[in-house]
Design an enzyme around this catalytic site. Structure first.
Site, PDB file in Angstrom:
ATOM      1  N   ILE A   1      63.974 -74.477  31.552  1.00 48.04           N
ATOM      2  CA  ILE A   1      65.376 -74.716  31.205  1.00 48.04           C
ATOM      3  C   ILE A   1      66.268 -74.111  32.280  1.00 48.04           C
ATOM      4  CG2 ILE A   1      67.178 -74.346  29.470  1.00 48.04           C
ATOM      5  CD1 ILE A   1      64.810 -73.739  27.477  1.00 48.04           C
ATOM      6  N   CYS A   2      67.167 -74.906  32.813  1.00 50.12           N
ATOM      7  CA  CYS A   2      68.144 -74.432  33.789  1.00 50.12           C
ATOM      8  C   CYS A   2      69.390 -73.996  33.017  1.00 50.12           C
ATOM      9  CB  CYS A   2      68.468 -75.545  34.787  1.00 50.12           C
ATOM     10  SG  CYS A   2      69.661 -75.051  36.037  1.00 50.12           S
ATOM     11  N   LEU A   3      69.467 -72.700  32.748  1.00 49.54           N
ATOM     12  CA  LEU A   3      70.567 -72.136  31.963  1.00 49.54           C
ATOM     13  C   LEU A   3      70.825 -70.731  32.503  1.00 49.54           C
ATOM     14  CD1 LEU A   3      72.427 -72.626  29.461  1.00 49.54           C
ATOM     15  CD2 LEU A   3      70.616 -71.587  28.077  1.00 49.54           C
TER      16      LEU A   3
END
Length: 151
Positions: free
Chosen positions: A90-92
């Site tokens: 997840i790109c967060l």
């Protein structure tokens, strides 16, 4: 180590007693180790993911909460989303450089719910194939580049 365990016990109770909407702690996942949790998630009503079921894997290091948990989607159903790679990463930003010890498992869950709920089109990140082929198994070892609210 004791402060990490105390903090995780507190967060575990909070997640059991007051889970974010659509989230449930997978009780079996914490029976053997307090440092690895699975959270079952259901897509929010009225969103592109309504009724879909997902699983989030949380792994905590001995430096938690000063070090962010490793969080990724796991299982057979990884959401198709511009910030979610097909391997579950997840790109967060709050999972890496914007992490703060003031954040919690619940706040991470709420951020992921919000990220999915605001999605307008189901698609993978443009570099999905390359990233999945070349990345480390641990998403925290990725040098994410956050710009214009995209990856």
């Amino acid at each position: 180590m004791a402060s990490m365990q105390k903090r995780l016990q507190k967060e575990l109770l909070a997640l059991q007693n007051e889970p974010p909407p659509g989230m449930t702690l997978n009780e079996k996942s914490v029976q053997n180790s307090i440092t690895q949790w699975i959270v079952d998630m259901e897509g929010a009503p009225g969103t592109l993911y309504e009724g879909e079921k997902f699983q989030l894997l949380f792994k905590f290091s001995s430096r938690y909460p000063f070090d962010s948990p490793q969080v990724m989607f796991t299982g057979d159903n990884i959401p198709v989303h511009p910030h979610v790679y097909s391997n579950g990463h997840i790109c967060l930003s709050i999972l890496t450089e914007d992490w703060s010890p003031a954040l919690s498992v619940q706040s991470v869950c709420l951020s992921i719910i919000s990220m999915l709920s605001s999605c307008k089109e189901k698609r993978r990140p443009p570099d999905n194939s390359f990233y999945v082929r070349t990345c480390n198994k641990n998403p925290k070892k990725t040098k994410w580049w956050y710009h214009d609210d995209t990856c």
